[in-house]
Design an enzyme around this catalytic site. Structure first.
Site, PDB file in Angstrom:
ATOM      1  N   ALA A  64      30.340  26.086  44.991  1.00  0.00           N
ATOM      2  CA  ALA A  64      29.766  26.750  43.488  1.00  0.00           C
ATOM      3  C   ALA A  64      30.907  26.413  42.614  1.00  0.00           C
ATOM      4  CB  ALA A  64      29.653  28.418  43.670  1.00  0.00           C
ATOM      5  N   SER A  88      37.645  31.772  39.366  1.00  0.00           N
ATOM      6  CA  SER A  88      36.980  31.595  40.574  1.00  0.00           C
ATOM      7  C   SER A  88      35.059  32.377  41.432  1.00  0.00           C
ATOM      8  CB  SER A  88      37.683  31.840  42.310  1.00  0.00           C
ATOM      9  OG  SER A  88      36.836  31.311  43.540  1.00  0.00           O
ATOM     10  N   ASN A  89      34.685  32.294  41.726  1.00  0.00           N
ATOM     11  CA  ASN A  89      33.910  33.412  42.094  1.00  0.00           C
ATOM     12  C   ASN A  89      32.903  33.474  43.416  1.00  0.00           C
ATOM     13  OD1 ASN A  89      32.057  31.369  43.430  1.00  0.00           O
ATOM     14  ND2 ASN A  89      32.426  30.141  41.797  1.00  0.00           N
ATOM     15  N   ARG A  90      31.893  34.042  43.774  1.00  0.00           N
ATOM     16  CA  ARG A  90      32.241  34.962  45.069  1.00  0.00           C
ATOM     17  C   ARG A  90      31.618  33.979  46.163  1.00  0.00           C
ATOM     18  NH1 ARG A  90      31.674  40.458  43.706  1.00  0.00           N
ATOM     19  NH2 ARG A  90      31.541  40.668  41.597  1.00  0.00           N
TER      20      ARG A  90
END
Ligand code: PMT
Length: 404
Positions: free
Chosen positions: A275, A208-210
């Protein structure tokens, strides 16, 4: 949007009366004028001095108070109000309003106002579920009152159950939504995506991402507060579910794509702040991958480009989080994905981008117009983006005004 709005906050006699102090405080902090009315029973639970201090205005407790600034109180308060909110609302006030009884200053104000009235009930489970209370609430609802349903949890009786005053964020969100009816997005359906997709590696791990979801949630709330019907398609976040918004929870890019496609034909605009992972493991392992000395190599493939492939007549808005060549990279995404607008997000600026409460963005349109905004709270960025969306929407077909 609450700045300079005049809100009558009616407080009745229940243990949740202390929570009204937080409501008064939060509303006052937004710049609203909060006129507090307390019933005689409410005075048993909390002092008017608290509300005098928090709202910075006189508190009305009697029908005819000669020392008060209001001439005939219930009439002048009712007339000045943009909305009347009763929180907490006891079974007693609900019964009186349903029966049209006007024997105290709060009931009189409700009867005298033309403003919308919002009621947040709080009481023992049995009182709330009693058919008499249910009927009274249904009657008020049918007359156009907005009811913010109570939550389940710890009650004053020492038991757990339905009847706790709704979460304060939900009450304030509902106030915003009611005041936003008739805004510049009224009658429009805005679809917003938020958060970072989760692409599974095995049953316990994912890529995943932030992204915290804050930007997308701010957009969804801002659109709601301007009168839109909003669908928020969200990847996992730790944010509370916003009130008055259809929330669709998804995990992967593929699930987000399906959810977007499901609503696209009914959307007036799609704003993708999510995102979305660009890559995913080709195949997620069925069982948890065991630790091995040789390390691990993952084979990845591209995820579907949701924004680039979704079809429809809606206004398409993308975001682009960039760490270099902000405007050029964003312009290229606008072109490739056939967007009306792209919001280029400078993630190298302090307090901007992933996880922060503020954002520094440049809005670019199809004609090449570039509008660089200063660092702003995400909610303000959301409103600036929506200002641009509004002018791109086709003129609404004329509709008959909806009866309340
Ligand atoms: O959630 P926060 O913590 O508040 O952070 C906000 C944010 C930084 C995530 C947000 O402001 C932002 O910039 N989102 C876009 C992130 C990004 O870099 O997107 P992208 O450049 O990979 O994609 C461009 C656009 O295409 C985006 O609108 C994206 O949603 C969309 N996309 C991307 C990949 C994909 N497979 N399908 C898509 O539709």
């Amino acid at each position: 949007m609450l700045r300079n709005k005049t809100i009558v906050l009616g407080i009745t006699g229940g243990i949740a009366a202390y929570k009204a102090a937080e409501i008064a405080s939060q509303l006052t902090q937004t710049g609203a004028n909060v006129n507090v009315i307390m019933t005689e029973e409410a005075l048993q639970f909390i002092s008017p001095v608290t509300f005098r201090a928090l709202a910075g205005r006189p508190v009305v407790t009697e029908m005819f108070d000669l020392a008060s600034e209001f001439s005939i109180e219930h009439v002048s308060l009712a007339k000045a109000a943009d909305i009347v909110v009763i929180a907490p609302a006891t079974a007693n006030i609900i019964a009186k309003l349903a029966a049209g009884i006007a024997d105290d200053i709060l009931c009189c104000t409700v009867l005298a106002t033309e403003a919308p009235v919002l009621i947040a009930p709080a009481m023992e489970t049995n009182m709330y579920t009693n058919p008499i209370t249910r009927d009274n609430l249904a009657k008020l609802k049918a007359r156009g009152f907005v009811i913010v349903d109570p939550a389940t949890g710890w009650l004053a009786s020492g038991r757990e159950g339905l009847g706790r005053l709704a979460d304060i964020n939900d009450i304030i969100g509902s106030i915003r939504q009611v005041l936003g009816r008739g805004g510049d997005l009224a009658g429009r359906h805005i679809v917003v995506t938020a958060g970072g997709s989760h692409e599974p590696i095995d049953p316990v791990r994912y890529i995943s991402n932030r992204s915290s979801g804050k930007m997308g949630y701010a957009l969804a709330e801002a659109a709601r507060d301007r009168g839109a019907k909003v669908t928020l398609i969200t990847a996992p976040t730790s944010l509370p579910e916003p009130v008055g918004i259809d929330v669709v929870k998804v995990g992967t890019a593929q699930e987000m794509r399906r959810a977007v496609e499901n609503v696209a034909s009914r959307a007036d605009a799609l704003v993708m702040a999510a995102a979305v992972a660009d890559y995913r493991p080709i195949k997620a392992a069925k069982d948890k991958i065991k630790k091995g000395k040789a390390g691990l190599t993952l084979r990845m493939e591209c995820t579907p480009d949701i924004l680039g492939t979704v079809k429809g007549k809606f206004v398409k808005v993308g975001f682009a989080a960039e760490s270099n060549n902000l405007v050029e990279n964003a312009r290229e995404k606008l072109r490739q994905k056939g967007l009306a607008l792209i919001v280029a997000n400078d993630i190298t600026a302090n307090d901007s981008g992933f996880g922060s409460d503020t954002n520094r963005v440049t809005i670019i349109d199809r004609k090449g117009k570039v509008d660089s905004l200063p660092l702003l709270p995400k909610r303000e960025v959301a409103d600036r983006v929506l200002d641009r969306v509004v002018v791109l929407l086709p003129k609404p077909r004329s509709r008959r005004p909806k009866k309340l």
